[in-house]
Design a protein around this motif. Sequence first.
Motif, short mmCIF file in Angstrom:
data_model
loop_
_atom_site.label_atom_id
_atom_site.label_comp_id
_atom_site.label_asym_id
_atom_site.label_seq_id
_atom_site.Cartn_x
_atom_site.Cartn_y
_atom_site.Cartn_z
N ALA A 7 68.50 -0.73 92.41
CA ALA A 7 68.05 -1.83 91.05
C ALA A 7 66.74 -1.24 90.88
N MET A 8 66.40 -0.98 89.70
CA MET A 8 64.98 -0.88 89.26
C MET A 8 64.91 -1.27 87.79
N ASN A 9 63.48 -1.75 87.58
CA ASN A 9 63.08 -1.65 86.03
C ASN A 9 63.10 -0.60 85.35
N GLN A 10 63.69 -0.52 84.16
CA GLN A 10 63.50 0.93 83.42
C GLN A 10 63.31 0.60 81.86
N SER A 11 62.84 1.46 81.11
CA SER A 11 62.73 1.40 79.88
C SER A 11 64.12 1.69 78.93
N LEU A 12 64.11 1.42 77.69
CA LEU A 12 65.23 1.39 76.98
C LEU A 12 65.45 2.99 77.21
N ASP A 13 64.64 3.95 77.14
CA ASP A 13 65.02 5.11 77.07
C ASP A 13 65.00 6.08 78.61
N ASP A 131 76.90 1.49 96.26
CA ASP A 131 77.85 0.63 95.86
C ASP A 131 77.84 0.02 94.52
N ALA A 132 76.67 -0.04 94.01
CA ALA A 132 76.29 -0.64 92.78
C ALA A 132 74.60 -0.07 92.11
N TYR A 133 74.74 -0.13 90.86
CA TYR A 133 73.69 0.38 90.12
C TYR A 133 73.20 -1.01 89.35
N GLN A 134 72.17 -1.26 89.51
CA GLN A 134 71.55 -2.35 88.42
C GLN A 134 70.33 -1.92 87.62
N LEU A 135 70.41 -1.97 86.46
CA LEU A 135 69.50 -1.53 85.56
C LEU A 135 68.71 -2.51 84.87
N TYR A 136 67.40 -2.91 84.98
CA TYR A 136 66.79 -3.80 84.36
C TYR A 136 66.31 -3.33 83.22
N PHE A 137 66.67 -3.50 82.05
CA PHE A 137 66.18 -2.83 80.64
C PHE A 137 64.97 -3.64 80.27
N HIS A 138 63.84 -2.88 80.12
CA HIS A 138 62.80 -3.73 79.21
C HIS A 138 62.72 -3.17 77.90
N GLY A 165 64.81 -13.60 82.59
CA GLY A 165 63.27 -13.47 82.55
C GLY A 165 63.15 -13.59 80.63
N GLU A 166 62.22 -13.12 80.34
CA GLU A 166 61.98 -13.52 78.91
C GLU A 166 62.42 -12.41 78.06
N ASP A 167 62.61 -11.10 78.52
CA ASP A 167 62.89 -9.99 77.46
C ASP A 167 63.79 -8.99 78.16
N THR A 168 64.33 -9.21 79.23
CA THR A 168 64.86 -8.15 80.20
C THR A 168 66.43 -8.55 80.24
N ILE A 169 67.41 -7.33 80.26
CA ILE A 169 68.69 -7.62 80.61
C ILE A 169 69.09 -6.63 81.68
N ARG A 170 69.91 -7.07 82.78
CA ARG A 170 70.36 -6.33 83.86
C ARG A 170 71.93 -6.26 83.63
#
Length: 176
Positions: A7-13, A131-138, A165-170
């Motif tokens: 699981a990590m924060n990442q940009s739209l690209d 087992d799972a990937y969590q993509l936190y799109f900023h 949060g305010e503007d992120t989707i997981r």
Amino acid sequence: MAKFVFAMNQSLDGYVDHQEMRPGPALFRHWIEYVRGLTGSVYGRRMYEVMRYWDEDRPEWDADQHVFAAAWRRHPKWVVSRSLKSVGPNATLVSDDIEAALRDLKARLAGEIAVSGPDLARSLTDLGLIDAYQLYFHPVVLGRGKPFFAGPRPPLRLVSADPVGEDTIRLTYVPA
């Protein structure tokens, strides 16, 4: 049996860069609760060195940063590295027979173990351990940097999409 989750924060690209994407207050509180709920974390060397920032309190921190640091320090960490000779408090260096060591962790522990670092996640994916990937799109486009996926992945299946949060989707995916 423990579950390994990358699981990590990442940009739209698709890039990860902790300097370019600072979480807002709600997302930061989400990460506090996430870390509190972990059985532990497995780090690659570079990501561990970034996270060592939380080892010592800093006078400029606000209350949430102190809470995050306490949660991060509390849980065990395993650091996968062939170049490090030692690691900090509550951390174990894994440098020999990495696959066996991590399979052992998975077999003997329960709960969720975070996998941190794209290169480490690639290696563990290649071994069939994620087992799972969590993509936190900023909502930012970086155009450069370290990609979230450091190589090809097996087919994935979406299991959830949650605003955080305010503007992120997981987005949470599991191997298909």
